[in-house]
Write a protein that holds these residues in place. Structure first.
Motif, short mmCIF file in Angstrom:
data_model
loop_
_atom_site.label_atom_id
_atom_site.label_comp_id
_atom_site.label_asym_id
_atom_site.label_seq_id
_atom_site.Cartn_x
_atom_site.Cartn_y
_atom_site.Cartn_z
N HIS A 122 -5.49 21.26 14.43
CA HIS A 122 -6.14 20.48 15.49
C HIS A 122 -6.63 19.11 15.06
CE1 HIS A 122 -6.09 24.20 17.75
NE2 HIS A 122 -6.81 24.82 16.84
N ASN A 175 -7.65 25.50 11.32
CA ASN A 175 -8.03 24.65 12.45
C ASN A 175 -7.92 23.17 12.10
OD1 ASN A 175 -8.51 26.69 14.23
ND2 ASN A 175 -10.74 26.51 14.20
N GLY A 225 -10.10 31.88 16.32
CA GLY A 225 -10.61 31.36 15.06
C GLY A 225 -12.11 31.09 15.03
N GLU A 273 -9.84 30.39 8.53
CA GLU A 273 -9.76 30.02 9.95
C GLU A 273 -10.10 28.54 10.13
OE1 GLU A 273 -8.68 31.71 12.42
OE2 GLU A 273 -9.27 33.82 12.36
#
Ligand SMILES: Nc1ncnc2c1ncn2[C@@H]1O[C@H](COP(=O)(O)OP(=O)(O)OP(=O)(O)O)[C@@H](O)[C@H]1O
Ligand SMILES: [Mg+2]
Lengths: 116, 140
Positions: B57, B53, B111, B49
């Motif tokens: 991101h 990310n 997440g 997760e």
């Protein structure tokens, strides 16, 4: 249920790890959202999905799953099959849609949440 | 005291198809060390997760996994945009992921809460415009 019985019910083609078709599985989940698989799935050994990308296989690896079924005739790439082989995950493809594929397995005794 | 075993990875932010590669490798390494399947699963999911990310991101980052005597520690470090409101980001369902990420099967806002659930401790250090560091521990 044995994985090979799933294959018959779904009239699916096996794309890798045929040697594991004799393994028993007790529960499955059907989902296109990997976030949800990672968050809610517990001991389900089989993932049925219409999503095709390497993260589907990696998600199955993380969750210790033993079989991934691609529905709606989706075909995984060789790279994805290679990832699956490294972990011995059986990959199958069926022409059926997600709802129908899940229904067929469920009504034959493959439940959603393993009950002990 | 024996030194902790360390695995490090550069997480490539340019290519979503490779996202999760480091986590798969960590899972293999931990299996070889003979850790319990339960610990391995919790570490792998939390790291996966976090790794995804960083790709989605933060444009990639750095991951480090330390195998200590009493726990496995996961350190994820990126130079992305940072998280302005950590409390909000921790809420289930909160996501700033674009639609294109959703069509890849992610971006449900699960997440970070999931990482917290699977680990025994999780700390987030983030500064807007500088980056984010997440430290997680899974005890044996
Ligand atoms: N490394 C990071 N750098 C910057 N922002 C981040 C980072 N990690 C998370 N965030 C922010 O926190 C939000 C929530 O993250 P979380 O992992 O819970 O959900 P998501 O990644 O959007 O979706 P999912 O994890 O379900 O695929 C993200 O949408 C993003 O805005
Ligand atoms: Mg996320």
């Amino acid at each position: 249920m044995k994985i090979c019985a799933m294959q018959e019910l779904l009239e699916a083609r096996v794309l890798c790890c045929e040697e594991n078709l004799g393994k028993h599985v007790y529960s499955a989940c059907g989902c296109d959202l990997m976030s949800d698989v990672l968050a809610y799935v517990k001991d389900q050994a089989v993932l049925l999905t219409g999503l095709v990308n390497p993260q589907v296989i990696r998600t199955a690896v993380m969750m210790d799953m033993v079989c991934v079924v691609f529905v709606r005739s989706k075909v995984p790439t060789e790279e994805m099959l290679e990832l699956a082989r490294e972990s011995g995950i059986v990959i199958m493809a069926t022409d059926k849609r997600l709802y129908e594929a899940c229904g067929l397995l469920y009504s034959s005794g493959l439940v959603g949440n393993k009950t002990k | 005291m024996s030194e902790s075993l360390r695995f490090t990875f550069d997480v490539d932010g340019g290519d979503f198809t490779s996202a999760g590669h480091a986590s798969v490798q960590v899972k293999k390494n931990l299996r070889q060390l003979g850790l319990s399947p339960e610990v391995i699963r919790r570490v792998s999911i939390a790291m996966y997760e976090g790794e995804i990310n960083m790709v989605i991101h933060a444009g990639g980052g750095h991951a480090e996994v330390l195998v200590h005597e009493d726990c496995v520690e996961i350190i994820l470090d990126d130079k992305g945009p940072g998280i302005a409101d950590i409390e909000q980001a921790m809420q289930e369902g909160f996501s700033t992921a674009p639609d294109q990420i959703r069509s890849l099967g992610f971006g449900a806002g699960m997440g970070l809460p999931n990482m917290k659930r699977y680990t025994d401790s999780m700390e987030i250090f983030s500064t807007v415009g500088v980056g984010t560091k997440i430290v997680m521990k899974v005890n044996y």
